[in-house]
Design a protein around this motif. Structure first.
Motif, PDB file in Angstrom:
ATOM      1  N   VAL A   6       7.683   5.394   5.495  1.00  0.00           N
ATOM      2  CA  VAL A   6       7.219   4.217   5.166  1.00  0.00           C
ATOM      3  C   VAL A   6       7.132   4.171   3.508  1.00  0.00           C
ATOM      4  N   ARG A   7       7.819   3.131   2.977  1.00  0.00           N
ATOM      5  CA  ARG A   7       7.770   3.088   1.519  1.00  0.00           C
ATOM      6  C   ARG A   7       6.940   1.698   1.263  1.00  0.00           C
ATOM      7  N   VAL A   8       6.069   2.063   0.311  1.00  0.00           N
ATOM      8  CA  VAL A   8       5.082   0.862  -0.019  1.00  0.00           C
ATOM      9  C   VAL A   8       5.251   0.515  -1.269  1.00  0.00           C
ATOM     10  N   ASN A   9       5.257  -0.807  -1.555  1.00  0.00           N
ATOM     11  CA  ASN A   9       5.398  -1.292  -2.998  1.00  0.00           C
ATOM     12  C   ASN A   9       4.394  -2.485  -3.028  1.00  0.00           C
ATOM     13  N   SER A  10       3.895  -2.643  -4.271  1.00  0.00           N
ATOM     14  CA  SER A  10       3.027  -3.518  -4.625  1.00  0.00           C
ATOM     15  C   SER A  10       3.516  -4.890  -4.371  1.00  0.00           C
ATOM     16  N   ASP A  11       2.936  -5.964  -4.027  1.00  0.00           N
ATOM     17  CA  ASP A  11       3.421  -7.334  -3.606  1.00  0.00           C
ATOM     18  C   ASP A  11       2.369  -8.308  -4.333  1.00  0.00           C
ATOM     19  N   ALA A  12       2.780  -9.421  -4.584  1.00  0.00           N
ATOM     20  CA  ALA A  12       1.998 -10.314  -5.137  1.00  0.00           C
ATOM     21  C   ALA A  12       0.793 -10.739  -4.313  1.00  0.00           C
ATOM     22  N   HIS A  13       0.678 -10.370  -3.035  1.00  0.00           N
ATOM     23  CA  HIS A  13      -0.242 -10.760  -2.296  1.00  0.00           C
ATOM     24  C   HIS A  13      -1.033  -9.606  -1.494  1.00  0.00           C
ATOM     25  N   GLY A  14      -0.549  -8.336  -1.818  1.00  0.00           N
ATOM     26  CA  GLY A  14      -0.952  -6.960  -1.458  1.00  0.00           C
ATOM     27  C   GLY A  14       0.156  -6.014  -1.451  1.00  0.00           C
ATOM     28  N   TRP A  15       0.499  -5.368  -0.342  1.00  0.00           N
ATOM     29  CA  TRP A  15       1.400  -4.289  -0.192  1.00  0.00           C
ATOM     30  C   TRP A  15       2.521  -4.624   0.942  1.00  0.00           C
ATOM     31  N   ALA A  16       3.810  -4.417   0.439  1.00  0.00           N
ATOM     32  CA  ALA A  16       5.144  -4.506   1.263  1.00  0.00           C
ATOM     33  C   ALA A  16       5.327  -3.243   1.788  1.00  0.00           C
ATOM     34  N   LEU A  17       5.478  -3.146   2.981  1.00  0.00           N
ATOM     35  CA  LEU A  17       5.913  -1.811   3.807  1.00  0.00           C
ATOM     36  C   LEU A  17       6.915  -1.812   4.318  1.00  0.00           C
ATOM     37  N   GLU A  18       7.765  -1.206   3.836  1.00  0.00           N
ATOM     38  CA  GLU A  18       9.302  -1.199   4.276  1.00  0.00           C
ATOM     39  C   GLU A  18       9.421   0.092   5.165  1.00  0.00           C
ATOM     40  N   VAL A  19       9.967  -0.080   6.485  1.00  0.00           N
ATOM     41  CA  VAL A  19      10.164   0.883   7.344  1.00  0.00           C
ATOM     42  C   VAL A  19      11.589   1.033   7.564  1.00  0.00           C
ATOM     43  N   PRO A  20      12.413   1.863   6.915  1.00  0.00           N
ATOM     44  CA  PRO A  20      13.854   1.907   7.247  1.00  0.00           C
ATOM     45  C   PRO A  20      14.438   2.160   8.552  1.00  0.00           C
ATOM     46  N   ALA A  21      13.795   3.031   9.196  1.00  0.00           N
ATOM     47  CA  ALA A  21      14.093   3.451  10.791  1.00  0.00           C
ATOM     48  C   ALA A  21      14.090   2.181  11.578  1.00  0.00           C
ATOM     49  N   VAL A  22      13.345   1.367  11.385  1.00  0.00           N
ATOM     50  CA  VAL A  22      13.394   0.162  12.222  1.00  0.00           C
ATOM     51  C   VAL A  22      13.978  -1.111  11.290  1.00  0.00           C
ATOM     52  N   ASP A  23      14.308  -0.855  10.154  1.00  0.00           N
ATOM     53  CA  ASP A  23      14.981  -2.022   9.363  1.00  0.00           C
ATOM     54  C   ASP A  23      14.199  -3.263   9.434  1.00  0.00           C
ATOM     55  N   ARG A  24      12.761  -3.117   9.194  1.00  0.00           N
ATOM     56  CA  ARG A  24      11.618  -4.208   8.871  1.00  0.00           C
ATOM     57  C   ARG A  24      10.840  -3.922   7.948  1.00  0.00           C
ATOM     58  N   ILE A  57       4.310   8.308   4.492  1.00  0.00           N
ATOM     59  CA  ILE A  57       4.129   7.243   3.491  1.00  0.00           C
ATOM     60  C   ILE A  57       4.358   7.519   1.949  1.00  0.00           C
ATOM     61  N   THR A  58       5.208   6.802   1.464  1.00  0.00           N
ATOM     62  CA  THR A  58       5.766   7.031   0.039  1.00  0.00           C
ATOM     63  C   THR A  58       4.964   5.822  -0.663  1.00  0.00           C
ATOM     64  N   TRP A  59       4.203   6.309  -1.748  1.00  0.00           N
ATOM     65  CA  TRP A  59       3.257   5.137  -2.616  1.00  0.00           C
ATOM     66  C   TRP A  59       4.129   5.105  -3.779  1.00  0.00           C
ATOM     67  N   PRO A  60       3.672   3.804  -4.475  1.00  0.00           N
ATOM     68  CA  PRO A  60       4.620   3.600  -5.681  1.00  0.00           C
ATOM     69  C   PRO A  60       4.215   4.878  -6.674  1.00  0.00           C
ATOM     70  N   LEU A  61       5.054   5.215  -7.605  1.00  0.00           N
ATOM     71  CA  LEU A  61       4.813   6.112  -8.447  1.00  0.00           C
ATOM     72  C   LEU A  61       3.708   6.593  -9.398  1.00  0.00           C
ATOM     73  N   PRO A  62       3.002   5.627  -9.747  1.00  0.00           N
ATOM     74  CA  PRO A  62       1.636   5.427 -10.114  1.00  0.00           C
ATOM     75  C   PRO A  62       0.578   5.755  -9.315  1.00  0.00           C
ATOM     76  N   ILE A  63       0.435   5.442  -8.223  1.00  0.00           N
ATOM     77  CA  ILE A  63      -0.346   6.049  -7.067  1.00  0.00           C
ATOM     78  C   ILE A  63      -0.052   7.517  -6.755  1.00  0.00           C
ATOM     79  N   MET A  64       1.258   7.784  -6.581  1.00  0.00           N
ATOM     80  CA  MET A  64       1.619   9.493  -6.105  1.00  0.00           C
ATOM     81  C   MET A  64       1.014  10.343  -7.220  1.00  0.00           C
ATOM     82  N   GLU A  65       1.269   9.826  -8.497  1.00  0.00           N
ATOM     83  CA  GLU A  65       1.027  10.659  -9.650  1.00  0.00           C
ATOM     84  C   GLU A  65      -0.322  10.944  -9.725  1.00  0.00           C
TER      85      GLU A  65
END
Length: 122
Positions: A6-24, A57-65
């Motif tokens: 799960v790749r997590v990215n900041s979104d204007a209204h919260g957090w976008a959760l990309e799950v490549p295995a299900v392409d959603r 879960i892979t968080w944005p780089l600032p969060i991971m750091e």
């Protein structure tokens, strides 16, 4: 159990959760909901139960750091606590060999005589 990235990215209204295995993509309003929303999405697409799913879960780089720095600080604290405990046990032994009572040792190191006695036996 199957693991899903799960790749997590900041979104204007919260957090976008990309799950490549299900392409959603799903959205979470706050970080606390990321795991639940990701699991719900995967369950809905794959038909798997929540108990059959693990998340990577892979968080944005600032969060991971930041999380890495916190983990490192916690590891450092645990090492320091272990070193303190070992030094304290050794110090208790040395002070007792010098003739200090448990009460005297406690007064010297700022612990109760009961705790000194416990540490001297451990």
């Amino acid at each position: 159990m199957k693991t899903f990235a799960v790749r997590v990215n900041s979104d204007a209204h919260g957090w976008a959760l990309e799950v490549p295995a299900v392409d959603r993509v799903a959205f979470a309003r706050n970080i606390r909901d990321v795991a639940e929303k990701s699991t719900d999405l995967i369950c809905a697409v794959t038909g798997l139960g929540a108990a059959d799913i693990a998340l990577d879960i892979t968080w944005p780089l600032p969060i991971m750091e930041t999380l890495h720095r916190i983990d490192e600080a916690r590891r450092h604290r645990r090492r320091a606590q272990a070193n303190e405990a070992e030094t304290l046990r050794d110090g208790i032994r040395q002070l007792r060999e010098c003739g200090a009572s448990y009460r005297d040792v406690g007064a010297l190191v700022g612990l109760s005589h009961q705790r000194i006695h416990q540490l001297s036996e451990g």
